[in-house]
Design an enzyme around this catalytic site. Structure first.
Site, PDB file in Angstrom:
ATOM      1  N   GLU A 214       0.825  -1.215   0.000  1.00 30.52           N
ATOM      2  CA  GLU A 214       0.000   0.000   0.000  1.00 30.52           C
ATOM      3  C   GLU A 214       0.857   1.263   0.000  1.00 30.52           C
ATOM      4  O   GLU A 214       0.515   2.252  -0.660  1.00 30.52           O
ATOM      5  CB  GLU A 214      -0.948  -0.005   1.199  1.00 30.52           C
ATOM      6  CG  GLU A 214      -1.990  -1.106   1.171  1.00 30.52           C
ATOM      7  CD  GLU A 214      -2.825  -1.121  -0.101  1.00 30.52           C
ATOM      8  OE1 GLU A 214      -3.040  -0.050  -0.706  1.00 30.52           O
ATOM      9  OE2 GLU A 214      -3.256  -2.220  -0.509  1.00 30.52           O
ATOM     10  N   CYS A 229       5.645 -10.321  -8.086  1.00 34.49           N
ATOM     11  CA  CYS A 229       6.144  -9.088  -7.474  1.00 34.49           C
ATOM     12  C   CYS A 229       5.260  -8.712  -6.292  1.00 34.49           C
ATOM     13  O   CYS A 229       4.055  -9.009  -6.273  1.00 34.49           O
ATOM     14  CB  CYS A 229       6.126  -7.973  -8.531  1.00 34.49           C
ATOM     15  SG  CYS A 229       6.567  -6.321  -7.947  1.00 34.49           S
TER      16      CYS A 229
END
Length: 295
Positions: A214, A229
């Protein structure tokens, strides 16, 4: 200039020309140690939310907000009641942020949920309380310290961003540099299960992943489609667990452009953090990358 080894044509295009980067960074971006993006299965993020990705050149052209001399700190804000035993302490997550982004990070005082004044609902599938993320993000925008580049709130309550959504692990707004994430569904107690040996490290891995994911959005990184990833989207806990603890070469180059860190020093700090936290697999992966970069 010849293209880096081990990369597919799509990955090479996404990464962009490397003529201007240092030899160390070029070796870090070579593709060694990074897995390809798996084909999405039914119910996975890309199967439900098709995305075109974000090439390095597109990231630069979008001119995302980046840290400067005034705002060069990350901040972590615990929201609600303290986590129960077995859940990693916020200070450890602060240390993870600092090592991952090579920026100073600090822990802010805990804020009671009542102080936020947000909408809540009972999730019809779980029967558990959920917090409405737009109200949390609005609160965080008002609480963003002037010297902080990005402010992330953590909570043990489940989250939802819209009435049409079942839940969300976390959400961030790059424009306002704030975000919130929940560790509710990473805690075995969410499914009324007890803690078992090893669960503490599993929960720690999950919390670090969603936190740095985030915060990555606050730096302007979109979901990655080029490699397996940390910035891959995730639609469910199994998909989130399958994401690695690291960003791929494309996303690493974006972060280095935004922050300006020394890639070797960043990996060294991450190795120290992972060793101290007992995350041996992650420490070994970083040690292998350092061997490649220093070669």
């Amino acid at each position: 200039m010849t293209a880096p080894p081990r990369l597919t044509p799509a990955q090479i295009v996404a990464l962009g020309p490397l003529g201007s980067v240092s030899p160390e960074l070029r070796r870090a971006l070579s593709g060694a140690g990074f897995e390809p993006m798996p084909q999405p299965a039914e119910g996975d993020w890309l199967a439900c939310h098709p995305e075109r990705g974000q090439k390095y050149a597109e990231f630069v052209a979008e001119k995302p907000l980046v840290p400067d001399e005034t705002r060069r700190t990350l901040a972590l804000l615990p929201l609600g009641v303290p986590a129960r035993p077995g859940i990693p302490r916020p200070g450890l997550l602060r240390d993870a942020l600092e090592a991952f982004y090579a920026l100073p990070a600090r822990l802010l005082p805990r804020v009671p949920l009542a102080e936020v004044g947000m909408r809540t609902r009972i999730n019809p599938h779980t029967g558990k309380v959920q917090l409405y993320t737009p109200h949390i993000l609005a609160f965080l925008k008002q609480r963003l310290p002037p010297d902080v580049f990005a402010l992330a709130a953590i909570t043990g309550e489940d989250l939802y961003p819209d009435e049409s959504w079942n839940f969300v692990f976390g959400i961030a707004t790059p424009r306002h540099r704030v975000g919130v994430f929940s560790f509710a569904r990473y805690d075995p107690a969410f499914d009324d299960e007890p803690f078992h040996p090893g669960d503490e490290k599993l929960v720690l891995r999950r919390m670090i992943k969603v936190l740095v994911h985030e915060v990555g959005h606050m730096f302007g990184l979109r979901h990655c489609i080029y490699f397996s990833c940390l910035m891959n989207g995730s639609n469910h806990i199994e998909e989130a667990d399958a994401r690695p603890q690291h960003v791929c070469p494309v996303c690493l180059r974006k972060l280095q452009h935004a922050i300006g860190f020394d890639v070797i020093r960043r990996y060294e700090a991450l190795e120290r953090f992972y060793e101290g936290a007992g995350l041996d697999d992650e420490a070994a992966w970083v040690a292998e990358r350092l061997g490649e970069i220093r070669a």
